[in-house]
Design an enzyme around this catalytic site. Structure first.
Site, PDB file in Angstrom:
ATOM      1  N   VAL A  45      -3.526   5.371   4.409  1.00  0.00           N
ATOM      2  CA  VAL A  45      -2.074   5.161   4.369  1.00  0.00           C
ATOM      3  C   VAL A  45      -1.701   4.225   5.506  1.00  0.00           C
ATOM      4  CG1 VAL A  45       0.196   6.253   4.525  1.00  0.00           C
ATOM      5  CG2 VAL A  45      -1.690   7.468   3.405  1.00  0.00           C
ATOM      6  N   ARG A  82       2.857   2.052  -6.011  1.00  0.00           N
ATOM      7  CA  ARG A  82       3.584   1.172  -5.092  1.00  0.00           C
ATOM      8  C   ARG A  82       3.340  -0.307  -5.345  1.00  0.00           C
ATOM      9  NH1 ARG A  82       5.549   3.426  -0.457  1.00  0.00           N
ATOM     10  NH2 ARG A  82       4.871   1.783   0.963  1.00  0.00           N
ATOM     11  N   ARG A 124       9.502  -3.524  -3.166  1.00  0.00           N
ATOM     12  CA  ARG A 124      10.005  -2.192  -2.840  1.00  0.00           C
ATOM     13  C   ARG A 124      11.436  -2.287  -2.324  1.00  0.00           C
ATOM     14  NH1 ARG A 124       4.326  -1.085   0.356  1.00  0.00           N
ATOM     15  NH2 ARG A 124       3.004  -1.340  -1.490  1.00  0.00           N
ATOM     16  N   ARG A 144       0.254  10.955   0.205  1.00  0.00           N
ATOM     17  CA  ARG A 144       1.567  11.538   0.485  1.00  0.00           C
ATOM     18  C   ARG A 144       1.513  13.025   0.852  1.00  0.00           C
ATOM     19  NH1 ARG A 144       3.058   8.093  -4.021  1.00  0.00           N
ATOM     20  NH2 ARG A 144       4.508   6.429  -3.385  1.00  0.00           N
ATOM     21  N   ARG A 202      -0.628  16.318  -6.433  1.00  0.00           N
ATOM     22  CA  ARG A 202       0.320  17.039  -5.593  1.00  0.00           C
ATOM     23  C   ARG A 202      -0.065  18.504  -5.374  1.00  0.00           C
ATOM     24  NH1 ARG A 202       1.409  12.556  -4.947  1.00  0.00           N
ATOM     25  NH2 ARG A 202       3.427  11.486  -4.950  1.00  0.00           N
ATOM     26  N   HIS A 244      -2.341   2.682  -6.109  1.00  0.00           N
ATOM     27  CA  HIS A 244      -1.668   2.596  -4.813  1.00  0.00           C
ATOM     28  C   HIS A 244      -0.456   3.523  -4.755  1.00  0.00           C
ATOM     29  CE1 HIS A 244      -2.394  -0.149  -1.353  1.00  0.00           C
ATOM     30  NE2 HIS A 244      -1.192   0.241  -0.962  1.00  0.00           N
TER      31      HIS A 244
END
Length: 382
Positions: free
Chosen positions: A84, A284, A170, A336, A316, A281
């Site tokens: 990251v 992203r 973004r 994340r 997740r 990614h």
């Protein structure tokens, strides 16, 4: 089940909610956002949830283990920390927090070229067990020097990135002043003032900087010239001519990250790579692309016996790890969830998140009556 994590935050969603309360909005949106309209970020998550597993209860069962071998190394679970960028922006000192936790949990940690700790520091924390992810430099001399540093740091695996031929569009980052060059607006300053814990830790650990790249940056480089430096220093588009000399130079395991097609996987095999990470990614880069779970199944079915096929993006929790491995991944990585953990719980965040994911995955394995991680494909409902 004996809980080894803080039961106030028994899910990744709980950590995400806490993280959003603890860090400035510009940092949270950088972490949480995808590109364009966030369609592929959300698709990564929703498509994974559609993968179903079948339990078989009335059968011999001797207990489950999460231990998994990858590149000849046995890890305590089939997941690790994905690379990251700018981790220290989201939570100060977070690369070191997560690297330490990964080492203590016997899990792989991948350091990004553009994060906020150096190759040498993370190698020291992990006793030479961390992986390194290379953004491809434009100059061969810089490429070779960074690779030599990773070799000297005893990194067992080098990861090269193929899904950033151009940076994702973004909108959040533009609005928040985090596009290149970054800028601190009055709005951002007010956000910092409202997050005293984040501000104090940033003061203690210092302003985030690209630690691995510092030795190559001109002295006195200010933010206005950072974009020009980055553009001149890196060339993200990989091809056969760029990969061949890296393969010749790197004697350890070499992995291509960002693979989403059979063609790129086949090329990786031809070039002598040891593994691929099926990834977009985290949604992203290309909003109009597939979720990672879709090409994973095709790639693993055709090439899983020729190369290690791993996956990140969209996972997740423990059930998602099981879903990915049942679909064909030999290993998984997450970015994340671990950053949510670090931002929510500071120096305890990495340990908490890893204990949580292990507990979730263990419960899934026991519910499926699945004894070994490599047997999860037998549980997939096709």
């Amino acid at each position: 089940m004996a809980l080894k994590f803080n039961d106030k935050y028994p899910s990744i969603d709980d950590l995400r909610t806490k993280a959003q309360k603890k860090i400035p909005n510009f940092a949270f949106e950088y972490l949480d956002g995808g590109c364009n309209e966030d369609v592929n970020r959300d698709r990564n998550i929703s498509d994974l949830k559609d993968v179903l597993l079948k339990p078989e209860y009335i059968r011999p069962y001797n207990g489950s283990t999460l231990k998994t071998k990858l590149f000849g190394i046995e890890y305590d679970a089939p997941f690790g920390v994905a690379p990251v960028g700018l981790q220290g922006l989201m939570w100060p000192n977070s690369p070191e927090i997560l690297a330490k936790a990964a080492f203590e949990h016997n899990l792989p940690f991948i350091l990004s070229t553009v994060t906020t700790s150096s190759i040498e520091r993370i190698s020291e924390i992990t006793e030479g067990k961390s992986w390194f992810q290379l953004y491809h430099p434009a100059e061969n001399s810089l490429r070779d020097d960074i690779i030599k540093r990773a070799e000297a740091a005893e990194c067992p695996v080098l990861v090269i990135l193929c899904d950033v031929p151009t940076f994702g569009f973004r909108p959040r980052d533009f609005r928040n002043g985090l596009a290149m060059p970054p800028k601190m607006t009055l709005k951002n300053i007010l956000q910092v003032m409202g997050k005293p814990d984040w501000a104090l830790n940033t003061l203690i650990h210092g302003q985030p900087a690209f630690k691995t790249l510092e030795k190559y940056m001109p002295k006195g480089l200010d933010l206005k010239h950072l974009a020009k430096f980055m553009d001149q220093t890196f060339s993200g588009r990989l091809n056969e001519e760029k990969i061949k000399p890296i393969r010749d130079m790197w004697k350890g395991k070499l992995v291509l990250k960002g693979v989403q097609s059979l063609a790129d996987t086949e090329q990786a095999i031809k070039l002598g790579l040891d593994g691929v990470i099926v990834s977009n990614h985290g949604g992203r880069q290309l909003d109009a692309g597939e979720s990672t779970i879709k090409p994973l199944g095709r790639i693993a079915e055709k090439y899983g016996d020729q190369i290690e096929v791993m996956m990140d993006s969209g996972l997740r929790g423990g059930p998602d790890i099981a879903r990915a491995i049942a679909t064909g991944a030999s290993f998984t990585f997450m970015g994340r969830p671990f950053m949510y953990g670090a931002a929510a719980l500071g120096k305890k965040g990495g340990d908490h998140t890893m204990h949580l994911l292990k507990a979730e995955l263990q419960q899934v394995m026991e519910q499926l009556c699945c004894e070994k991680i490599e047997d999860l494909p037998n549980c997939l409902i096709k």
